[in-house]
Design a protein around this motif. Structure first.
Motif, PDB file in Angstrom:
ATOM      1  N   ARG A  78       0.042  -1.065  -0.222  1.00  0.00           N
ATOM      2  CA  ARG A  78       0.382  -0.355   0.015  1.00  0.00           C
ATOM      3  C   ARG A  78       0.890   1.828   0.128  1.00  0.00           C
ATOM      4  N   VAL A 120       4.568  -1.783  -8.080  1.00  0.00           N
ATOM      5  CA  VAL A 120       3.969  -2.922  -7.468  1.00  0.00           C
ATOM      6  C   VAL A 120       5.545  -3.599  -6.981  1.00  0.00           C
ATOM      7  N   LEU A 143       0.037  -0.756 -10.359  1.00  0.00           N
ATOM      8  CA  LEU A 143      -0.150   0.667  -9.615  1.00  0.00           C
ATOM      9  C   LEU A 143      -0.126  -0.289  -7.925  1.00  0.00           C
ATOM     10  N   VAL A 144      -0.104   0.295  -7.117  1.00  0.00           N
ATOM     11  CA  VAL A 144      -0.129  -0.143  -5.797  1.00  0.00           C
ATOM     12  C   VAL A 144      -1.376   0.861  -5.259  1.00  0.00           C
ATOM     13  N   PHE A 145      -2.706   0.403  -5.064  1.00  0.00           N
ATOM     14  CA  PHE A 145      -3.608   1.033  -4.245  1.00  0.00           C
ATOM     15  C   PHE A 145      -3.487   1.563  -2.155  1.00  0.00           C
ATOM     16  N   ARG A 160      -5.479   3.602  -6.738  1.00  0.00           N
ATOM     17  CA  ARG A 160      -4.679   3.132  -7.410  1.00  0.00           C
ATOM     18  C   ARG A 160      -3.606   4.498  -7.806  1.00  0.00           C
ATOM     19  N   ASP A 161      -4.438   5.913  -8.617  1.00  0.00           N
ATOM     20  CA  ASP A 161      -3.807   6.623  -9.809  1.00  0.00           C
ATOM     21  C   ASP A 161      -4.434   7.742  -8.910  1.00  0.00           C
ATOM     22  N   ASN A 195      -7.392  -4.457 -10.251  1.00  0.00           N
ATOM     23  CA  ASN A 195      -6.245  -3.586 -10.127  1.00  0.00           C
ATOM     24  C   ASN A 195      -4.837  -5.271 -11.064  1.00  0.00           C
ATOM     25  N   HIS A 210      -4.637  -7.704  -7.203  1.00  0.00           N
ATOM     26  CA  HIS A 210      -3.247  -7.762  -7.635  1.00  0.00           C
ATOM     27  C   HIS A 210      -4.172  -9.390  -8.697  1.00  0.00           C
TER      28      HIS A 210
END
Length: 775
Positions: free
Chosen positions: A61, A220, A240-242, A318-319, A436, A539
């Motif tokens: 995260r 990630v 991408l990461v949440f 995520r962005d 994701n 993911h």
């Protein structure tokens, strides 16, 4: 070395072994229906064999606090951010990888160096500047990287990736806070290309800024591959990461800003009229213009030199992306999904007003409802469509196209293209913004799944919607291409030649075929929804999708994934022969009639016919002594004992045999061959002598013992006059000429025309709306 290397090596090996049919080499069976086995990764405690997240599943995260300033005069963006990174993995980390996507625009970036190029009679600026490789002052300029106390941290930039070396190992379950300050020159996306940047409108001397991939973002780190730090080449999108975001954007005071998340200070940045209309939109059932067209036209001529700061927050995204301009109409209305209110909103310039004002926000609401029905209820509070002459997606906000002519008219193609791209880009909120997937590796898990859902939403918008991706027959031209121009769907994003067909259309078509032809809607819809529920805000990998679809439906689909996703064979099932059989009635009178017709047909020929018509004097007629018993013998005469013989036969039958006899079935033996190589169900339409039709659907498993040729007998109550394979064009068969019995001539049209020269560069295609106004 790394887990991802092992996985990718396994995939590469498996794809090659599949192509060589190594399961049962040289055989006509035991290949296409074998289980995937090592083609997909083994299940483990992180990812279960059912396709669900395992009991030990984890993911990282990253939370962001960002301050950004848009310098419209100098076309620069400056920013500073604080990242709080949570290491939820079981692994200690000695460094972090951060993405610097803006570096793709640098003249020396890898994607510029590795892109092939050619000269032509006419060259545009973008092509020539790419060949020359002139310095362009683009790309991220890192000013400083520090820990939370302001102590500098060492870092190394490799093209579009930056490694930040930590002073101490970040242990599992630990978190780390760091600060990055940067700036960059905003690129002209209309000439340089890319997803974000500015568009300049010379007629009113104003800019539209679409700010995307604009801040250093965490890469990630996952159980599948460790760090996903594959370079950004421009096509393979994002992993991408949440996390949670708070973003302050300082822009010219007369700009309107739309962004990921919810604005926290409308009361400070909106005038009283706009704020009132915003409040009214909260309960509106049709779009309310928060900023109207007249206000936009006024702002376009009165450029403010003051500044305003807009503050947005977003949770579990995520962005983050945003749009800023003084030339934006903004409308909004409330829509409800499972009782939850979502604000559907659109931002668009005057040139898009005739289309976007009528359609955009209502298309957003429609998209959210259809996607929510087939996946999960839309979880975010906002969904935004921005007209920006392109198509790209981010959480809660997307950029689309759709501009009218100067007179306000538009073509049908522009209308449906605009509706389609809005559905597509808004739909990306579900894939991959929520479910994701790793777009850098598997474009199809993002684009293909979304294009499939787009197709369903288009068809629910209008029963006559001219969808270009989804219907099986639309993918035929791609699948019949030479093998050296094709690659499997399971191919890395950067290695695909025909990207639109491979990553968008083919997987969307495959899923539609699964839903309509292979599994049926009920089983498919349940399993697909289960996949979305399992992997929302997680993911997933391809294996997770494949396993879930089977696990939730009890349908073995390994043959389908092999053929459609790991192979390049097309569908081409041929109907080679049809043989007709019927039961002998044992009634001499009936059978003799049939036998007589057959005898006469087999013994007649052109010479006999012409001899009769010419009055030839035959020898046996001129000399009757040449005749004997057989010249007068009637081989089809019914004997005096015929009825007795039939009764003796019939009374010998058992009750079940008599029942079968009385049904008087017609039997048709059909030969099929798999000319294309891709096994699929066999769908047969029968046309009977009375004009009625009937369809039989044979599962693909008919090919399991012979993948090349099969024969099957069908019993019909009525006599058949024609047989047609794939009558609804639902299997993507590339050759319909071998699908019928008797064979059918394929009709085509041609036109006799007077040849004439058109001006070079002249556009084609009518605008009926414009023409109607001229009449």
């Amino acid at each position: 070395m790394k887990r991802n290397l092992l996985l990718f090596a396994t995939l590469f090996f498996a794809i090659n072994t599949y192509a060589q049919h190594l399961n049962n080499p040289g055989s006509n069976h035991g290949n296409k229906f074998e289980q995937l086995g090592t083609i997909i990764s083994d299940p483990n405690s992180y990812r279960s064999a059912s396709g669900a997240p395992g009991p030990a599943y984890w993911q990282q995260r990253a939370d962001y606090e960002i301050n950004a300033t848009l310098d419209e005069k100098n076309l620069r963006l400056t920013g500073s951010e604080t990242i709080t990174y949570y290491n939820n993995s079981p692994d200690p980390l000695s460094y972090l990888w951060v993405q610097l996507d803006e570096n793709e625009h640098k003249a020396t970036s890898d994607n510029k160096l590795t892109e092939t190029s050619k000269m032509s009679d006419q060259m545009d600026y973008q092509s020539l500047s790419g060949i020359i490789g002139e310095a362009n002052d683009l790309g991220v300029k890192i000013i400083k990287v520090t820990d939370e106390k302001g102590t500098p941290l060492p870092y190394t930039i490799n093209n579009t990736m930056m490694r930040i070396d930590l002073p101490a190992t970040l242990q599992p379950k630990g978190k780390y806070k760091l600060n990055i300050t940067w700036d960059y020159k905003i690129s002209n996306r209309m000439t340089v290309g890319g997803r974000g940047g500015y568009e300049y409108f010379a007629e009113d001397d104003n800019y539209l800024f679409t700010i995307t991939q604009w801040f250093p973002r965490m890469a990630v780190y996952s159980d599948v591959q460790g760090w996903q730090n594959k370079q950004f080449e421009g096509r393979g999108e994002f992993a991408l990461v949440f996390g949670n975001y708070k973003v302050n954007m300082t822009v010219p005071a007369d700009h309107v800003v739309g962004a990921t998340g919810e604005c926290q200070n409308y009361a400070q940045v909106l005038n009283s009229g706009s704020l009132k209309r915003w409040n009214a939109a909260q309960t509106a059932t049709s779009p309310v213009e928060i900023v109207n067209l007249e206000e936009v036209k006024s702002a376009m001529t009165k450029k403010s030199t003051a500044k305003k700061t807009w503050t947005y927050t977003a949770e579990n995204v995520r962005d983050f992306a945003w749009v800023s301009s003084r030339r934006l109409v903004w409308d909004a209305m409330a829509t409800h999904i499972n009782g939850k209110k979502i604000m559907a909103m659109s931002y668009y310039g005057p040139e898009a007003y005739p289309l976007y004002n009528k359609y955009s926000t209502k298309v957003i609401a429609h998209t959210l409802k259809v996607y929510s029905k087939h996946t999960i209820p839309y979880p975010y509070p906002v969904a935004i469509s921005v007209e920006a002459a392109n198509g790209m997606e981010y959480p809660m906000i997307c950029f689309n196209y759709g501009r009218a002519e100067k007179d306000g008219t538009y073509t049908e193609a522009i209308k449906y293209g605009m509706i389609g791209v809005i559905i597509h880009e808004v739909g990306h909120n579900f894939f991959p913004m929520i479910v994701n997937s790793d777009e850098r590796q598997w474009s199809w898990m993002d684009e293909g799944l979304n294009t499939f859902c787009q197709y369903m939403a288009e068809q629910e918008w209008d029963n006559n919607y001219p969808s270009q991706r989804g219907p099986a027959h639309k993918i035929v031209d791609y699948m019949k291409m030479p093998k050296d121009q094709l690659e499997p769907i399971m191919t890395n994003s950067e290695n695909i030649i025909n990207f639109g067909a491979n990553a968008y259309a083919k997987p969307a078509t495959a899923l539609n075929i699964l839903r309509e032809t292979v599994m049926g809607r009920e089983l498919f819809d349940y399993a697909f929804k289960e996949y979305a529920k399992r992997w929302a805000f997680k993911h997933p990998t391809p294996a997770d999708l494949f396993r879930t679809m089977e696990d939730a439906s009890a349908v073995d689909l390994d043959w389908f994934w092999r053929g459609w996703f790991f192979g390049t064979d097309p569908v081409d099932i041929a109907l080679n022969d049809v043989r007709y059989y019927r039961m002998n009635s044992m009634k001499q009178a009936e059978e003799n009639k049939v036998d007589k017709k057959t005898f006469e047909k087999n013994n007649d020929n052109i010479s006999r016919g012409r001899n009769r018509s010419e009055g030839v004097k035959f020898a046996v007629e001129q000399d009757t002594t040449l005749q004997d018993f057989y010249n007068k013998f009637n081989r089809f005469e019914v004997s005096k004992t015929a009825d007795e013989q039939f009764q003796k036969y019939y009374t010998s039958l058992s009750p079940n045999e008599k029942k079968l006899y009385e049904r008087k079935k017609n039997f048709y033996e059909l030969d099929f061959s798999n000319e294309g190589g891709l096994v699929m169900p066999i769908i047969i339409e029968w046309t009977f002598t009375d004009g009625t039709k009937e369809v039989d659907r044979i599962p693909a498993y008919i090919w399991r013992k012979d993948e090349n040729k099969v024969t099957k007998v069908f019993a019909k109550d009525k006599e058949v006059v024609a047989v047609q394979l794939d009558p609804y064009r639902e299997t993507a068969d590339i050759n319909e000429n071998n699908n019928s019995w008797p064979r059918k001539a394929k009709p085509s049209r041609f036109e006799l025309f007077k040849q004439q020269q058109s001006p070079r560069g002249a556009s084609a295609g009518p605008n009926p709306m414009q023409q109607s106004r001229q009449n």
